[in-house]
Write a protein that holds these residues in place. Sequence first.
Motif, PDB file in Angstrom:
ATOM      1  N   ASP A  30      -2.244  -0.223   9.543  1.00 10.80           N
ATOM      2  CA  ASP A  30      -2.396  -1.644   9.195  1.00 10.80           C
ATOM      3  C   ASP A  30      -1.327  -2.474   9.889  1.00 10.80           C
ATOM      4  OD1 ASP A  30      -1.559  -4.062   7.429  1.00 10.80           O
ATOM      5  OD2 ASP A  30      -3.543  -3.555   6.648  1.00 10.80           O
TER       6      ASP A  30
ATOM      7  N   TRP B 295      -8.197 -10.004   4.182  1.00  6.30           N
ATOM      8  CA  TRP B 295      -6.978 -10.059   4.990  1.00  6.30           C
ATOM      9  C   TRP B 295      -7.261  -9.801   6.462  1.00  6.30           C
ATOM     10  CZ3 TRP B 295      -7.725  -6.597   0.953  1.00  6.30           C
ATOM     11  CH2 TRP B 295      -7.945  -5.260   1.289  1.00  6.30           C
TER      12      TRP B 295
ATOM     13  N   HIS C 238      -3.061  -5.528   0.668  1.00  6.85           N
ATOM     14  CA  HIS C 238      -4.095  -4.770   1.373  1.00  6.85           C
ATOM     15  C   HIS C 238      -4.381  -3.424   0.715  1.00  6.85           C
ATOM     16  CE1 HIS C 238      -2.589  -7.001   5.290  1.00  6.85           C
ATOM     17  NE2 HIS C 238      -2.803  -7.819   4.264  1.00  6.85           N
TER      18      HIS C 238
END
Length: 327
Positions: free
Chosen positions: A55, A305, A153
Amino acid sequence: MFRPLAVVLLLVSTEPAAAAGLDAASINDAAPPSVKLPGPHQVNASVARLEIMLDRAHFSPGEIDGKLGENARKAMIAFAGANGLSFDKAVTADLWSKLAASSDGAAIVNYTIAEADVKGPFLEKLPPKMESMKDLPALGYRSPREALAEKFHMSEELLQALNPGQKFDKAGDTIAVANVLDAGNPAPVARVEVDKTRQTLSTFDAAGKLVAFYPATVGSAEKPTPSGTLKVTAINKNPTYRYNPDYKFKGVKSKRPFTIKPGPNNPVGSMWINLSAEGYGIHGTPDPAKVSKAESHGCVRLTNWDAGRVAAGLAKGTPVTFVESAR
Protein backbone atom coordinates in the motif's frame (compact mmCIF):
# COMPACT_ATOMS: atom_id res chain seq x y z
CA MET A 1 1.29 -6.57 -18.42
CA PHE A 2 2.09 -9.16 -15.76
CA ARG A 3 1.50 -12.92 -15.88
CA PRO A 4 -0.15 -14.39 -12.77
CA LEU A 5 2.21 -16.77 -11.00
CA ALA A 6 1.93 -19.08 -8.02
CA VAL A 7 2.80 -17.72 -4.59
CA VAL A 8 4.02 -19.76 -1.63
CA LEU A 9 4.14 -18.08 1.80
CA LEU A 10 5.08 -19.08 5.33
CA LEU A 11 2.24 -19.36 7.80
CA VAL A 12 3.42 -17.13 10.64
CA SER A 13 0.21 -17.48 12.64
CA THR A 14 -2.52 -20.07 12.26
CA GLU A 15 -4.83 -18.21 14.65
CA PRO A 16 -7.93 -16.33 13.45
CA ALA A 17 -8.11 -12.54 13.30
CA ALA A 18 -9.05 -12.15 16.94
CA ALA A 19 -6.02 -14.15 18.15
CA ALA A 20 -4.26 -12.54 21.07
CA GLY A 21 -0.89 -13.25 19.43
CA LEU A 22 -1.62 -10.90 16.54
CA ASP A 23 -0.44 -7.48 17.65
CA ALA A 24 1.71 -4.56 16.51
CA ALA A 25 4.95 -6.32 17.46
CA SER A 26 4.14 -9.54 15.61
CA ILE A 27 3.44 -7.58 12.42
CA ASN A 28 6.33 -5.13 12.74
CA ASP A 29 8.79 -7.96 13.43
CA ALA A 30 7.38 -10.36 10.82
CA ALA A 31 9.95 -12.01 8.58
CA PRO A 32 9.69 -12.46 4.82
CA PRO A 33 7.11 -15.17 4.14
CA SER A 34 8.17 -18.35 2.36
CA VAL A 35 7.66 -22.11 2.24
CA LYS A 36 3.99 -22.73 3.21
CA LEU A 37 0.82 -21.18 1.85
CA PRO A 38 -1.62 -19.84 4.48
CA GLY A 39 -5.32 -20.44 3.98
CA PRO A 40 -7.24 -17.58 2.35
CA HIS A 41 -9.25 -16.98 5.53
CA GLN A 42 -6.32 -17.03 7.94
CA VAL A 43 -4.87 -13.79 9.25
CA ASN A 44 -1.09 -13.79 9.00
CA ALA A 45 1.38 -11.31 10.48
CA SER A 46 3.79 -11.50 7.53
CA VAL A 47 0.97 -11.00 5.03
CA ALA A 48 -0.33 -8.01 7.02
CA ARG A 49 3.12 -6.40 6.91
CA LEU A 50 3.44 -7.22 3.22
CA GLU A 51 0.06 -5.61 2.48
CA ILE A 52 1.02 -2.44 4.35
CA MET A 53 4.33 -2.16 2.48
CA LEU A 54 2.56 -2.70 -0.85
CA ASP A 55 0.00 0.00 0.00
CA ARG A 56 2.77 2.45 0.91
CA ALA A 57 4.52 1.68 -2.40
CA HIS A 58 1.25 2.46 -4.28
CA PHE A 59 0.70 -1.15 -5.29
CA SER A 60 -2.57 -1.53 -3.50
CA PRO A 61 -3.72 -4.83 -1.98
CA GLY A 62 -7.15 -3.25 -1.52
CA GLU A 63 -8.41 -3.62 2.03
CA ILE A 64 -5.55 -4.54 4.40
CA ASP A 65 -6.84 -7.61 6.23
CA GLY A 66 -3.78 -9.78 6.83
CA LYS A 67 -5.07 -12.48 4.47
CA LEU A 68 -3.38 -13.76 1.33
CA GLY A 69 -6.29 -13.01 -0.96
CA GLU A 70 -6.50 -12.41 -4.68
CA ASN A 71 -5.94 -8.66 -4.39
CA ALA A 72 -2.75 -9.05 -2.35
CA ARG A 73 -1.46 -11.54 -4.91
CA LYS A 74 -2.20 -9.16 -7.78
CA ALA A 75 -0.30 -6.37 -6.04
CA MET A 76 2.74 -8.58 -5.36
CA ILE A 77 2.89 -9.75 -8.96
CA ALA A 78 2.65 -6.17 -10.24
CA PHE A 79 5.28 -4.84 -7.83
CA ALA A 80 7.72 -7.63 -8.69
CA GLY A 81 7.24 -7.11 -12.43
CA ALA A 82 7.60 -3.33 -12.18
CA ASN A 83 10.89 -3.73 -10.35
CA GLY A 84 12.39 -6.39 -12.62
CA LEU A 85 12.39 -8.97 -9.85
CA SER A 86 12.10 -12.74 -10.03
CA PHE A 87 8.77 -13.88 -8.63
CA ASP A 88 7.71 -17.47 -8.94
CA LYS A 89 6.86 -19.64 -5.93
CA ALA A 90 8.01 -17.48 -3.03
CA VAL A 91 8.44 -13.95 -1.83
CA THR A 92 12.18 -13.70 -2.36
CA ALA A 93 14.58 -11.81 -0.14
CA ASP A 94 15.10 -9.34 -3.00
CA LEU A 95 11.37 -8.66 -3.29
CA TRP A 96 10.95 -8.21 0.46
CA SER A 97 14.00 -5.92 0.63
CA LYS A 98 12.74 -3.81 -2.28
CA LEU A 99 9.37 -3.39 -0.59
CA ALA A 100 10.97 -2.57 2.75
CA ALA A 101 13.23 0.01 1.10
CA SER A 102 10.17 1.81 -0.32
CA SER A 103 8.42 1.89 3.06
CA ASP A 104 9.99 3.92 5.87
CA GLY A 105 8.95 3.31 9.44
CA ALA A 106 7.06 0.57 11.25
CA ALA A 107 4.15 -1.19 9.56
CA ILE A 108 1.90 -0.69 12.62
CA VAL A 109 2.01 2.58 14.55
CA ASN A 110 0.06 4.24 17.35
CA TYR A 111 -2.66 6.75 16.58
CA THR A 112 -4.58 8.98 18.98
CA ILE A 113 -8.28 9.07 18.16
CA ALA A 114 -9.30 12.64 17.30
CA GLU A 115 -12.59 14.40 17.99
CA ALA A 116 -13.33 14.39 14.25
CA ASP A 117 -13.05 10.58 14.18
CA VAL A 118 -15.91 10.15 16.66
CA LYS A 119 -18.01 13.22 15.90
CA GLY A 120 -20.28 11.65 13.31
CA PRO A 121 -23.12 11.81 12.55
CA PHE A 122 -23.15 8.06 11.99
CA LEU A 123 -25.78 6.02 10.19
CA GLU A 124 -27.87 3.86 12.45
CA LYS A 125 -28.31 1.44 9.56
CA LEU A 126 -27.28 1.43 5.91
CA PRO A 127 -30.33 0.52 3.80
CA PRO A 128 -29.70 -2.43 1.50
CA LYS A 129 -31.61 -0.89 -1.42
CA MET A 130 -30.84 2.28 -3.35
CA GLU A 131 -34.44 3.50 -3.22
CA SER A 132 -34.28 3.47 0.57
CA MET A 133 -31.17 5.68 0.57
CA LYS A 134 -32.65 8.61 -1.32
CA ASP A 135 -34.33 10.20 1.72
CA LEU A 136 -31.27 10.06 4.00
CA PRO A 137 -29.59 13.44 4.70
CA ALA A 138 -26.12 11.93 4.18
CA LEU A 139 -24.48 8.54 3.60
CA GLY A 140 -21.91 8.69 6.38
CA TYR A 141 -20.11 5.91 8.20
CA ARG A 142 -22.03 3.47 10.36
CA SER A 143 -19.63 3.72 13.30
CA PRO A 144 -16.33 5.25 14.43
CA ARG A 145 -14.75 1.82 13.92
CA GLU A 146 -15.78 1.78 10.25
CA ALA A 147 -14.49 5.34 9.81
CA LEU A 148 -11.12 4.55 11.40
CA ALA A 149 -10.71 1.27 9.51
CA GLU A 150 -11.23 3.09 6.20
CA LYS A 151 -8.95 5.95 7.23
CA PHE A 152 -6.12 3.45 7.66
CA HIS A 153 -7.09 1.21 4.71
CA MET A 154 -7.88 -1.71 7.01
CA SER A 155 -10.65 -4.22 7.48
CA GLU A 156 -12.68 -3.61 10.62
CA GLU A 157 -11.80 -7.13 11.75
CA LEU A 158 -8.04 -6.51 11.61
CA LEU A 159 -8.41 -3.13 13.32
CA GLN A 160 -10.38 -4.77 16.12
CA ALA A 161 -7.92 -7.67 16.42
CA LEU A 162 -5.07 -5.22 16.97
CA ASN A 163 -7.11 -3.34 19.54
CA PRO A 164 -8.99 -5.93 21.62
CA GLY A 165 -11.77 -4.48 23.76
CA GLN A 166 -11.54 -1.07 22.09
CA LYS A 167 -14.84 0.58 21.10
CA PHE A 168 -13.14 3.34 19.05
CA ASP A 169 -15.63 5.94 20.30
CA LYS A 170 -13.52 8.01 22.69
CA ALA A 171 -11.27 10.85 21.52
CA GLY A 172 -7.86 10.71 23.14
CA ASP A 173 -7.59 6.91 23.18
CA THR A 174 -4.49 5.46 21.52
CA ILE A 175 -4.95 2.63 19.02
CA ALA A 176 -2.70 0.53 16.75
CA VAL A 177 -3.21 1.15 13.03
CA ALA A 178 -1.59 0.50 9.65
CA ASN A 179 1.09 3.08 8.84
CA VAL A 180 -0.32 4.33 5.54
CA LEU A 181 -1.17 8.01 6.00
CA ASP A 182 2.24 9.49 5.19
CA ALA A 183 2.83 7.44 2.02
CA GLY A 184 1.79 10.42 -0.11
CA ASN A 185 0.30 10.29 -3.58
CA PRO A 186 1.97 8.61 -6.55
CA ALA A 187 3.51 10.54 -9.42
CA PRO A 188 1.32 12.53 -11.85
CA VAL A 189 -0.55 10.23 -14.21
CA ALA A 190 -0.17 10.45 -18.00
CA ARG A 191 -2.24 7.37 -18.80
CA VAL A 192 -4.61 4.97 -17.03
CA GLU A 193 -5.08 1.35 -18.06
CA VAL A 194 -8.05 -0.72 -16.89
CA ASP A 195 -7.67 -4.46 -17.40
CA LYS A 196 -11.18 -5.90 -17.75
CA THR A 197 -9.96 -9.50 -17.56
CA ARG A 198 -7.73 -9.22 -14.50
CA GLN A 199 -9.91 -6.63 -12.77
CA THR A 200 -7.13 -4.11 -12.17
CA LEU A 201 -6.34 -0.44 -12.77
CA SER A 202 -2.79 0.76 -13.45
CA THR A 203 -1.41 4.28 -13.84
CA PHE A 204 1.62 5.29 -15.88
CA ASP A 205 3.80 8.39 -16.03
CA ALA A 206 4.77 10.32 -19.19
CA ALA A 207 7.71 7.97 -19.79
CA GLY A 208 5.42 4.94 -19.73
CA LYS A 209 6.58 3.74 -16.31
CA LEU A 210 4.05 1.98 -14.08
CA VAL A 211 3.69 4.21 -11.04
CA ALA A 212 0.68 2.73 -9.22
CA PHE A 213 -1.52 -0.36 -9.29
CA TYR A 214 -4.96 -1.08 -7.83
CA PRO A 215 -7.44 -3.97 -7.68
CA ALA A 216 -10.77 -3.02 -9.25
CA THR A 217 -14.25 -4.25 -10.00
CA VAL A 218 -14.78 -3.68 -13.72
CA GLY A 219 -18.29 -3.81 -15.17
CA SER A 220 -20.88 -6.56 -15.07
CA ALA A 221 -22.68 -8.97 -17.37
CA GLU A 222 -25.77 -6.74 -17.50
CA LYS A 223 -23.77 -3.59 -18.21
CA PRO A 224 -20.25 -4.29 -19.49
CA THR A 225 -17.59 -1.63 -19.27
CA PRO A 226 -16.83 -0.03 -22.67
CA SER A 227 -13.77 -0.91 -24.71
CA GLY A 228 -11.19 1.38 -26.23
CA THR A 229 -9.92 4.68 -24.83
CA LEU A 230 -11.98 7.27 -22.96
CA LYS A 231 -10.89 10.49 -21.29
CA VAL A 232 -11.31 11.98 -17.84
CA THR A 233 -13.84 14.81 -18.05
CA ALA A 234 -14.40 15.70 -14.38
CA ILE A 235 -13.27 14.74 -10.86
CA ASN A 236 -15.80 15.06 -8.05
CA LYS A 237 -15.05 14.44 -4.38
CA ASN A 238 -18.00 13.39 -2.21
CA PRO A 239 -20.34 13.07 -5.19
CA THR A 240 -24.12 12.99 -5.19
CA TYR A 241 -25.31 9.77 -6.81
CA ARG A 242 -27.94 10.17 -9.52
CA TYR A 243 -29.89 7.11 -10.58
CA ASN A 244 -31.24 6.99 -14.12
CA PRO A 245 -34.05 4.42 -14.54
CA ASP A 246 -32.84 3.83 -18.09
CA TYR A 247 -29.93 1.94 -16.49
CA LYS A 248 -32.39 -0.74 -15.27
CA PHE A 249 -30.00 -1.94 -12.60
CA LYS A 250 -30.81 -5.30 -11.09
CA GLY A 251 -32.65 -4.89 -7.79
CA VAL A 252 -33.70 -1.29 -8.42
CA LYS A 253 -37.44 -1.05 -9.14
CA SER A 254 -37.85 2.72 -9.38
CA LYS A 255 -39.06 3.99 -12.77
CA ARG A 256 -38.23 7.56 -11.81
CA PRO A 257 -34.81 9.14 -11.39
CA PHE A 258 -33.64 9.88 -7.87
CA THR A 259 -30.55 11.14 -6.08
CA ILE A 260 -28.59 9.88 -3.07
CA LYS A 261 -26.73 12.34 -0.88
CA PRO A 262 -22.90 12.29 -0.60
CA GLY A 263 -20.92 10.23 1.87
CA PRO A 264 -18.48 7.30 2.00
CA ASN A 265 -21.42 4.85 2.00
CA ASN A 266 -22.94 6.43 -1.10
CA PRO A 267 -23.21 3.82 -3.93
CA VAL A 268 -20.18 5.40 -5.63
CA GLY A 269 -18.32 6.09 -2.41
CA SER A 270 -16.42 9.29 -1.75
CA MET A 271 -14.93 9.89 -5.25
CA TRP A 272 -16.26 10.03 -8.81
CA ILE A 273 -13.93 10.34 -11.82
CA ASN A 274 -16.17 10.99 -14.79
CA LEU A 275 -15.28 9.48 -18.16
CA SER A 276 -16.21 10.55 -21.67
CA ALA A 277 -18.83 7.81 -22.17
CA GLU A 278 -22.18 8.77 -20.66
CA GLY A 279 -22.85 7.15 -17.31
CA TYR A 280 -19.36 5.67 -16.88
CA GLY A 281 -16.68 6.56 -14.37
CA ILE A 282 -14.05 5.41 -11.89
CA HIS A 283 -15.35 5.60 -8.34
CA GLY A 284 -15.17 4.49 -4.72
CA THR A 285 -17.35 2.00 -2.89
CA PRO A 286 -19.19 1.57 0.40
CA ASP A 287 -17.88 -2.01 0.64
CA PRO A 288 -14.08 -2.18 0.17
CA ALA A 289 -13.93 -5.90 0.98
CA LYS A 290 -15.81 -6.68 -2.25
CA VAL A 291 -13.52 -4.84 -4.67
CA SER A 292 -12.70 -7.20 -7.59
CA LYS A 293 -15.03 -9.78 -6.01
CA ALA A 294 -18.48 -8.41 -6.91
CA GLU A 295 -19.90 -6.88 -10.07
CA SER A 296 -20.10 -3.16 -10.77
CA HIS A 297 -22.85 -1.44 -12.75
CA GLY A 298 -20.56 -0.97 -15.74
CA CYS A 299 -18.11 1.39 -14.03
CA VAL A 300 -14.69 0.87 -12.45
CA ARG A 301 -14.94 0.47 -8.69
CA LEU A 302 -12.01 0.96 -6.31
CA THR A 303 -11.77 1.32 -2.55
CA ASN A 304 -12.51 4.88 -1.47
CA TRP A 305 -8.88 5.52 -0.55
CA ASP A 306 -7.55 4.10 -3.83
CA ALA A 307 -10.05 6.19 -5.82
CA GLY A 308 -8.75 9.22 -3.95
CA ARG A 309 -5.15 8.38 -4.77
CA VAL A 310 -5.95 7.84 -8.45
CA ALA A 311 -7.86 11.14 -8.61
CA ALA A 312 -4.95 13.02 -7.03
CA GLY A 313 -2.74 12.27 -10.04
CA LEU A 314 -5.29 12.91 -12.79
CA ALA A 315 -6.28 15.92 -14.85
CA LYS A 316 -9.07 16.53 -17.34
CA GLY A 317 -8.21 14.86 -20.61
CA THR A 318 -6.12 12.04 -19.12
CA PRO A 319 -6.70 8.97 -21.34
CA VAL A 320 -8.20 5.84 -19.77
CA THR A 321 -7.71 2.73 -21.91
CA PHE A 322 -9.74 -0.45 -21.37
CA VAL A 323 -7.96 -3.67 -22.32
CA GLU A 324 -8.69 -7.38 -22.15
CA SER A 325 -5.59 -9.36 -21.31
CA ALA A 326 -4.97 -13.02 -22.01
CA ARG A 327 -5.83 -15.28 -19.09
